[in-house]
Design an enzyme around this catalytic site. Structure first.
Site, PDB file in Angstrom:
ATOM      1  N   LYS A   1       0.927  -1.252  -0.080  1.00  0.00           N
ATOM      2  CA  LYS A   1       0.034  -0.086   0.082  1.00  0.00           C
ATOM      3  C   LYS A   1       0.794   1.168  -0.147  1.00  0.00           C
ATOM      4  O   LYS A   1       1.385   1.674   0.994  1.00  0.00           O
ATOM      5  CB  LYS A   1      -0.649  -0.053   1.344  1.00  0.00           C
ATOM      6  CG  LYS A   1      -2.170   0.778   1.226  1.00  0.00           C
ATOM      7  CD  LYS A   1      -2.182   2.010   0.604  1.00  0.00           C
ATOM      8  CE  LYS A   1      -1.873   3.150   1.877  1.00  0.00           C
ATOM      9  NZ  LYS A   1      -1.702   4.499   1.258  1.00  0.00           N
TER      10      LYS A   1
ATOM     11  N   GLU B  97       9.107  16.330  14.530  1.00  0.00           N
ATOM     12  CA  GLU B  97       9.669  16.139  13.043  1.00  0.00           C
ATOM     13  C   GLU B  97       8.706  17.061  12.346  1.00  0.00           C
ATOM     14  O   GLU B  97       7.454  16.880  12.308  1.00  0.00           O
ATOM     15  CB  GLU B  97       9.216  14.657  13.005  1.00  0.00           C
ATOM     16  CG  GLU B  97       9.749  14.187  11.632  1.00  0.00           C
ATOM     17  CD  GLU B  97       9.719  12.881  11.138  1.00  0.00           C
ATOM     18  OE1 GLU B  97       8.645  12.203  11.544  1.00  0.00           O
ATOM     19  OE2 GLU B  97      10.661  12.277  10.899  1.00  0.00           O
TER      20      GLU B  97
ATOM     21  N   GLU C 167       9.458   1.214  11.025  1.00  0.00           N
ATOM     22  CA  GLU C 167      10.590   2.319  10.873  1.00  0.00           C
ATOM     23  C   GLU C 167       9.791   3.517  10.796  1.00  0.00           C
ATOM     24  O   GLU C 167       9.148   4.193   9.991  1.00  0.00           O
ATOM     25  CB  GLU C 167      11.158   2.198   9.269  1.00  0.00           C
ATOM     26  CG  GLU C 167      11.800   0.826   9.186  1.00  0.00           C
ATOM     27  CD  GLU C 167      13.260   0.646  10.113  1.00  0.00           C
ATOM     28  OE1 GLU C 167      13.544  -0.484  10.359  1.00  0.00           O
ATOM     29  OE2 GLU C 167      13.362   1.705  10.490  1.00  0.00           O
TER      30      GLU C 167
ATOM     31  N   CYS D 165      13.490  10.548   6.745  1.00  0.00           N
ATOM     32  CA  CYS D 165      13.350  10.104   8.309  1.00  0.00           C
ATOM     33  C   CYS D 165      14.497  10.323   9.197  1.00  0.00           C
ATOM     34  O   CYS D 165      14.524  10.739  10.316  1.00  0.00           O
ATOM     35  CB  CYS D 165      12.814   8.713   8.274  1.00  0.00           C
ATOM     36  SG  CYS D 165      14.180   7.578   7.456  1.00  0.00           S
TER      37      CYS D 165
HETATM   38  P1  NAP Z   1       2.322   8.331   7.438  1.00  0.00           P
HETATM   39  O1  NAP Z   1       1.249   9.384   7.412  1.00  0.00           O
HETATM   40  O2  NAP Z   1       2.479   7.601   8.610  1.00  0.00           O
HETATM   41  O3  NAP Z   1       2.123   7.432   6.086  1.00  0.00           O
HETATM   42  C1  NAP Z   1       2.995   6.431   5.863  1.00  0.00           C
HETATM   43  C2  NAP Z   1       2.070   5.285   5.235  1.00  0.00           C
HETATM   44  O4  NAP Z   1       1.108   4.709   6.000  1.00  0.00           O
HETATM   45  C3  NAP Z   1       1.325   5.844   3.975  1.00  0.00           C
HETATM   46  O5  NAP Z   1       1.159   4.855   3.060  1.00  0.00           O
HETATM   47  C4  NAP Z   1      -0.030   6.203   4.588  1.00  0.00           C
HETATM   48  O6  NAP Z   1      -1.138   6.386   3.567  1.00  0.00           O
HETATM   49  C5  NAP Z   1      -0.290   5.030   5.552  1.00  0.00           C
HETATM   50  N1  NAP Z   1      -1.383   5.213   6.517  1.00  0.00           N
HETATM   51  C6  NAP Z   1      -1.654   6.397   7.099  1.00  0.00           C
HETATM   52  N2  NAP Z   1      -2.595   6.032   7.924  1.00  0.00           N
HETATM   53  C7  NAP Z   1      -2.798   4.836   7.869  1.00  0.00           C
HETATM   54  C8  NAP Z   1      -3.619   3.974   8.924  1.00  0.00           C
HETATM   55  N3  NAP Z   1      -4.230   4.298   9.781  1.00  0.00           N
HETATM   56  N4  NAP Z   1      -3.112   2.420   8.870  1.00  0.00           N
HETATM   57  C9  NAP Z   1      -2.241   1.879   8.058  1.00  0.00           C
HETATM   58  N5  NAP Z   1      -1.680   2.827   7.220  1.00  0.00           N
HETATM   59  C10 NAP Z   1      -1.852   4.240   7.045  1.00  0.00           C
HETATM   60  O7  NAP Z   1       3.806   9.042   7.150  1.00  0.00           O
HETATM   61  P2  NAP Z   1       3.860  10.246   6.111  1.00  0.00           P
HETATM   62  O8  NAP Z   1       3.591  11.468   6.710  1.00  0.00           O
HETATM   63  O9  NAP Z   1       3.534   9.823   4.785  1.00  0.00           O
HETATM   64  O10 NAP Z   1       5.553   9.948   5.984  1.00  0.00           O
HETATM   65  C11 NAP Z   1       6.314  10.572   6.772  1.00  0.00           C
HETATM   66  C12 NAP Z   1       6.780   9.929   7.982  1.00  0.00           C
HETATM   67  O11 NAP Z   1       7.387   8.781   7.574  1.00  0.00           O
HETATM   68  C13 NAP Z   1       7.828  10.558   8.700  1.00  0.00           C
HETATM   69  O12 NAP Z   1       7.475  10.525  10.155  1.00  0.00           O
HETATM   70  C14 NAP Z   1       9.032   9.881   8.465  1.00  0.00           C
HETATM   71  O13 NAP Z   1       9.951  10.019   9.517  1.00  0.00           O
HETATM   72  C15 NAP Z   1       8.675   8.556   8.434  1.00  0.00           C
HETATM   73  N6  NAP Z   1       9.750   7.719   7.580  1.00  0.00           N
HETATM   74  C16 NAP Z   1      10.582   6.930   8.425  1.00  0.00           C
HETATM   75  C17 NAP Z   1      11.607   6.325   7.716  1.00  0.00           C
HETATM   76  C18 NAP Z   1      12.185   5.427   8.529  1.00  0.00           C
HETATM   77  O14 NAP Z   1      12.984   4.607   7.924  1.00  0.00           O
HETATM   78  N7  NAP Z   1      12.324   5.276   9.820  1.00  0.00           N
HETATM   79  C19 NAP Z   1      11.660   6.614   6.315  1.00  0.00           C
HETATM   80  C20 NAP Z   1      10.927   7.399   5.612  1.00  0.00           C
HETATM   81  C21 NAP Z   1       9.962   8.075   6.445  1.00  0.00           C
HETATM   82  P3  NAP Z   1      -1.460   7.582   2.919  1.00  0.00           P
HETATM   83  O15 NAP Z   1      -0.107   8.522   2.580  1.00  0.00           O
HETATM   84  O16 NAP Z   1      -2.272   7.259   1.758  1.00  0.00           O
HETATM   85  O17 NAP Z   1      -2.160   8.387   4.077  1.00  0.00           O
END
Ligand code: NAP
Ligand code: MG
Length: 497
Positions: free
Chosen positions: A191, A400, A266, A300
């Protein structure tokens, strides 16, 4: 729907203006509800494609396909067959790489200079996991049981994986999931993030072109709160590999209780980057700057808290501000662009909100601080921004931001730097710039984070890997232990009597 004319490339099936389906059981499938959603180019704000809006029923269809594939011929492929398959994928991805990089740039905004540079990393990752495929082994163990009993462990694939990834680098992010799936013999439902799905859909097609049986890799596009949540909850999914925010990570943990799924999380970070007065500033200034500004801060492990020894704060800030101002921000398709836009209006509003709060809290604006207008006004562009005299308890140092915003925080000595570095709920990246070996060792031992970079920032090798601690999550990506997470241990006791 208006589609940006110059981006329509008739030879490219993703930019031809027709709606794109999920990828389930080896073919494109419209959402069962018939619904679609628009996906945008963040450099221009324009719609580039309409994607299937998945919900629980599409997830169910994809999980059913993944389960059937797991139980089918794929489950009987030998390690060598999986390795040879990954070799073919390596060739095909290499051949299509320019197309994939361009698609990613148009979809999520990162400069073409950056997405093209992923070539080596991704090709290396594919070959790394191909090697892992033929390195799965168990162990024979001595026991003290009565009689003659032989005992050994084997490692078997966990089953159906749910791969949920963010938008900040899906070309790489998907390989942290696909690599383990394909090397171990698992199957997957991906997804991708609603804002950047195209390279994930395209990769699934390429995998099938390379000979992957249908149903092994499926992609359901759609929103996190519906498609993502359904995948995280689905009782037919054995493990979820999630990359994203800590907030969503918590929801994934809650959803996993339905059938006690295995998890890899992650999550977010607020990584410290510590510059001592003896550092080589010719390296530390650009290193720390790009540790924050790369991918417009949407990384991240971005080193957003830059701790600078007080005696060099003035010089460091002057130099890093000059560096930040000189960065070329623009449409990622321009080969000279160094920083692209933020991913969306929502992310832009969030980053500008932090910028508004910073000065109110007493931080000094040393560079940037504004949205970019003029020819870039239709996209989601902000200036590389630097605040100095930041305190570690200010919001910009605790939360963040996920934008090109550096907080420079002065410190006096090593103990104070170490204390401040660890004073965060996160534990993902970290770095130290110094020429003093004993300082390197003290910091490397003392920092609570998954990675410590010394005199560099952000280097990642698939065969070395990285992970996090504290609220940055658990599990590693890459490295020789990553594959273990796609396998479970089965113990066999054979009684000779
Ligand atoms: P996010 O909102 O948590 O989204 C990540 C993924 O989860 C997306 O595919 C999102 O879909 C999906 N998602 C959202 N709500 C969900 C739910 N209730 N159940 C299941 N899946 C759900 O994160 P983001 O804002 O897109 O990305 C930024 C974050 O990712 C930052 O916090 C960053 O630090 C973190 N990150 C971490 C790493 C690592 O390796 N530690 C690497 C890259 C990024 P939608 O986008 O369609 O809502
Ligand atoms: Mg997009």
């Amino acid at each position: 729907m208006t589609i940006q004319a110059e981006l329509i490339d008739a030879s490219h099936p993703y930019l031809d203006g027709r709606p794109k389906g999920h990828f389930i059981n080896g073919r494109s499938a419209a959402a069962l509800s018939g619904r679609t959603f628009d996906t945008h180019n963040p450099a221009t704000g324009e719609v580039i494609a309409q994607l299937a809006e998945g919900d629980a029923s599409d997830i169910d269809a994809a999980v059913t396909a993944a389960r059937a594939a797991f139980e089918g011929p794929w489950g009987r492929w030998t390690p060598y067959q999986r390795q040879a398959f990954l070799f073919r994928v390596h060739e095909l991805v290499d051949k299509h790489f320019d197309e994939l990089a361009r698609l990613e740039t148009i979809d999520m905004g990162a400069p073409i200079s950056r997405t093209s540079n992923f070539r080596n990393f991704i090709l290396q990752a594919i070959l790394f996991y191909s090697g892992q495929a033929v390195n799965i082994s168990g162990e024979t163990l001595r026991n003290s049981l009565p009689g003659t009993v032989t005992t050994f462990n084997i490692r078997a694939p966990v089953g159906v994986i749910g791969g949920i990834i963010p938008w900040n680098g899906p070309m790489i992010g998907q390989w942290w999931v696909l690599g383990g799936v394909l090397a171990s013999g698992c199957t997957v439902v991906m997804k991708p993030a609603e804002d950047a799905s195209l390279s994930v859909l395209r990769m699934a097609e390429l995998l099938c072109e390379a000979g992957l049986p249908e149903g092994v890799v499926n992609v359901v596009t759609g929103y996190g709160s519906t498609a993502g949540a359904s995948l995280a909850r689905h009782p037919g999914v054995d493990r979820v590999a999630f990359t994203g925010s800590t907030e969503t990570g918590r929801k994934i943990i809650e959803a996993s209780t339905v059938n006690i799924k295995r998890l890899q999380l992650e999550l977010g970070g607020k990584s410290p980057d510590i510059v001592f007065a003896d550092a080589d500033l010719d390296a530390a200034v650009p290193g720390a700057a790009m540790g924050v500004f790369s991918n417009s801060g949407q990384i991240c492990y971005a080193g957003t808290r830059v701790f600078v020894q007080r005696t060099i704060q003035k010089e460091f800030v002057e130099r890093v501000a000059a560096f930040g101002r000189a960065l070329k921000v623009g449409n990622g398709l321009d080969p000279d662009t160094q920083l692209g836009p933020l991913i969306s209006q929502k992310q832009l509003d969030r980053v500008l909100g932090y910028m508004n709060s910073a000065v109110g809290e007493g931080a000094v604006l040393s560079a940037g601080g504004e949205r970019i207008g003029g020819g870039l006004a239709a996209g989601y562009f902000v200036q590389p921004t630097i605040y100095s005299d930041v305190r570690n308890d200010m919001r910009i140092a605790r939360e963040e931001i996920f934008g090109p915003v550096m907080s420079v925080i002065p410190f006096d000595d090593l103990d104070e730097a170490l204390h401040l570095a660890n004073d965060t709920p996160y534990g993902l990246g970290s770095a130290v710039w110094t020429r003093d070996v004993s300082r390197v060792l003290k910091m490397a031992n003392g920092i609570k984070a998954g990675t410590v970079w010394v005199n560099c920032y952000g280097m990642v090798d698939p065969s070395v890997g990285f992970g996090g601690i504290k609220m940055s999550g658990y599990g590693v990506k890459g490295g020789r232990h990553h594959l273990d997470a796609f396998l479970y241990q089965k113990t066999v006791y054979i009684n000779d009597a």
